[in-house]
Design an enzyme around this catalytic site. Structure first.
Site, short mmCIF file in Angstrom:
data_model
loop_
_atom_site.label_atom_id
_atom_site.label_comp_id
_atom_site.label_asym_id
_atom_site.label_seq_id
_atom_site.Cartn_x
_atom_site.Cartn_y
_atom_site.Cartn_z
N HIS A 14 0.82 -1.21 0.00
CA HIS A 14 0.00 0.00 0.00
C HIS A 14 0.86 1.27 0.00
O HIS A 14 0.43 2.30 -0.51
CB HIS A 14 -0.96 -0.01 1.19
CG HIS A 14 -2.09 -0.97 1.04
ND1 HIS A 14 -2.76 -1.53 2.11
CD2 HIS A 14 -2.68 -1.49 -0.08
CE1 HIS A 14 -3.70 -2.34 1.66
NE2 HIS A 14 -3.67 -2.34 0.34
N HIS B 287 -4.41 -5.52 -11.08
CA HIS B 287 -3.09 -5.04 -10.67
C HIS B 287 -2.03 -5.33 -11.74
O HIS B 287 -1.24 -4.45 -12.10
CB HIS B 287 -2.66 -5.70 -9.36
CG HIS B 287 -3.45 -5.26 -8.17
ND1 HIS B 287 -3.26 -4.04 -7.55
CD2 HIS B 287 -4.41 -5.88 -7.46
CE1 HIS B 287 -4.08 -3.93 -6.53
NE2 HIS B 287 -4.80 -5.03 -6.45
#
Length: 423
Positions: free
Chosen positions: A262, A392
């Site tokens: 993150h 992703h």
């Protein structure tokens, strides 16, 4: 496993993303991802299947469709349409109709987390899911889907009424289905993805309210929390936005400790936000660089390679698995940073990250990317079963190919306009 070299030799110093072979490699990888996911994922009864490692549907005859799976596939289908991938339009329409007809709660408003052939299965209303509805609808608007405008209007109204907290400058996290209970938990993950979606909505509509909300979230999560914590992103907060370092939750969406993947995701999003905000918030570029460096310094396994999934607050690995999505996000962040920073560090790591993906994460035999590796890089499936989504990995392949000027979808359109002008 070697780390990236500190400096690149002059003979090999130009960015890989400028080189024809590397650009062909990236587009070939993107195409293989579409080949793996597109056909097998489409559930003829609506929505999309999640896939096992061989590309076969998981979950039986009537699996619950989770909203982030549906919406991410719509976003990726919109990208496919923008780059000229045949078949994307049908996939996009299939997903948009499922969001509107099945995930949308016609009784209570908002969008339910899970649905199947009989209706809503998990009615929880989560900021995380609504962020991806906004992202999907914004991406669909860029390719002219007829449902896009009403979906943007609908989900924006819900976000503003239920999730946005004007006093705190961030999103509340989760309600039950009829909105009668708001959980006290506040999370950065939902706010991070909402920042991504708000930027996409701003690019699709020109409405600056989306941009100002994204900037306030970044201030709350990064400037006020991550920067003072040594550029480590706190994941979990109470209802007063105090960091909860002892939180134990869902290992997939709300893992304990802190998650270097993150930090990498924020690194790129901050660069996008800085650009979209006319480069006036200079703290964002400094934070982006430092988040990237800290993720490498603390989160990268300097013995075997790969990012540890989570760290404790003493910077020791907690969950030592290496997942596919942090390396994907690292590639996108390195590409973005390389476009604005001539320090060899980011370009060196861009190459090291692609080396790692090519040698350990891309499943050359079956297609797709392996979702999870053990510490020693052997495949495993403790946290994730199969190959969860295309989102992703696809963005890792395509972000380096387009101008670092904002979201990928808008950058593809910008590049297309540039080509038209030259002709």
């Amino acid at each position: 496993m070697t780390d990236a070299p500190a400096t690149l030799p002059k003979t090999n110093s130009s960015p890989w993303s400028n080189r024809p072979f590397h650009r062909q490699y990236l587009m070939a990888q993107a195409n293989r991802l579409y080949d793996f996911f597109e056909g097998p994922s489409l559930n003829p009864k609506g929505g999309f299947f999640e896939l096992d490692d061989d590309g076969k549907p998981l979950g039986g005859a009537d699996p619950m469709r989770q909203i982030h799976v549906t919406t991410r596939m719509v976003h990726c289908a919109a990208i496919g349409s923008l780059i000229g991938r045949p078949g994307s339009g049908e996939l996009l329409d299939h997903g948009m109709r499922y969001i509107w007809e099945r995930h949308r709660d016609a009784v209570n408003g908002g969008y339910a987390w899970g649905a199947n052939d009989t209706g809503i299965v998990d009615g929880s209303k989560q900021a995380y899911g609504h962020a991806f509805v906004l992202l999907a609808a914004s991406s669909a608007k860029l390719v002219g889907h007829p449902l896009a405008d009403q979906m943007i209007a609908d989900v924006t109204a819900v976000i503003n009424a239920r999730f946005w907290d004007e006093d705190d400058g961030a999103m509340r996290d989760e309600y039950n289905q009829d909105w009668s209970v708001l959980l006290p938990y506040r999370g950065q993950n939902a706010n991070m993805h909402m920042t991504e979606a708000l930027m996409a909505a701003y690019e699709a509509t020109g409405n600056k309210d989306y941009l100002s909300k994204a900037e306030r979230i970044a201030d709350r999560i990064i400037a006020r929390n991550a920067v003072p914590l040594g550029h480590r992103v706190a994941e979990h907060f109470d209802s007063k936005w105090s960091v909860d370092k002892h939180y134990v939750g869902n290992e997939m969406f709300r893992p304990s400790g802190t998650t270097p993947g993150h930090w990498l995701e924020w690194s790129r999003l901050l660069m996008q936000l800085w650009i979209l905000g006319d480069k006036r918030l200079s703290w964002m570029t400094d934070a982006a660089r430092n988040l990237f460096r800290q993720s490498i310094e603390l989160g990268w396994d300097h013995v075997h390679g790969g990012f540890f999934y989570t760290l404790d607050w003493n910077n020791k690995p907690m969950m030592r698995e290496k997942l596919w999505w942090p390396v994907s996000e690292a590639i996108g962040a390195a590409a973005f940073l390389s476009a604005y920073d001539r320090d060899d560090y980011f370009q060196s790591w861009y190459r090291t990250l692609w080396d790692f993906a090519e040698n350990h994460v891309i499943d050359h035999a079956r297609g797709g990317w392996l979702s999870e590796l053990k510490e020693d890089l052997t495949p495993t499936s403790r946290l994730f079963v199969g190959k969860p989504d295309i989102y992703h990995a696809l963005q890792a392949c395509l972000i380096p190919l387009y101008p670092a000027t904002g979201s990928l979808t808008a950058a593809i359109i910008e590049a297309d306009h540039t080509v038209k002008q030259h002709h």
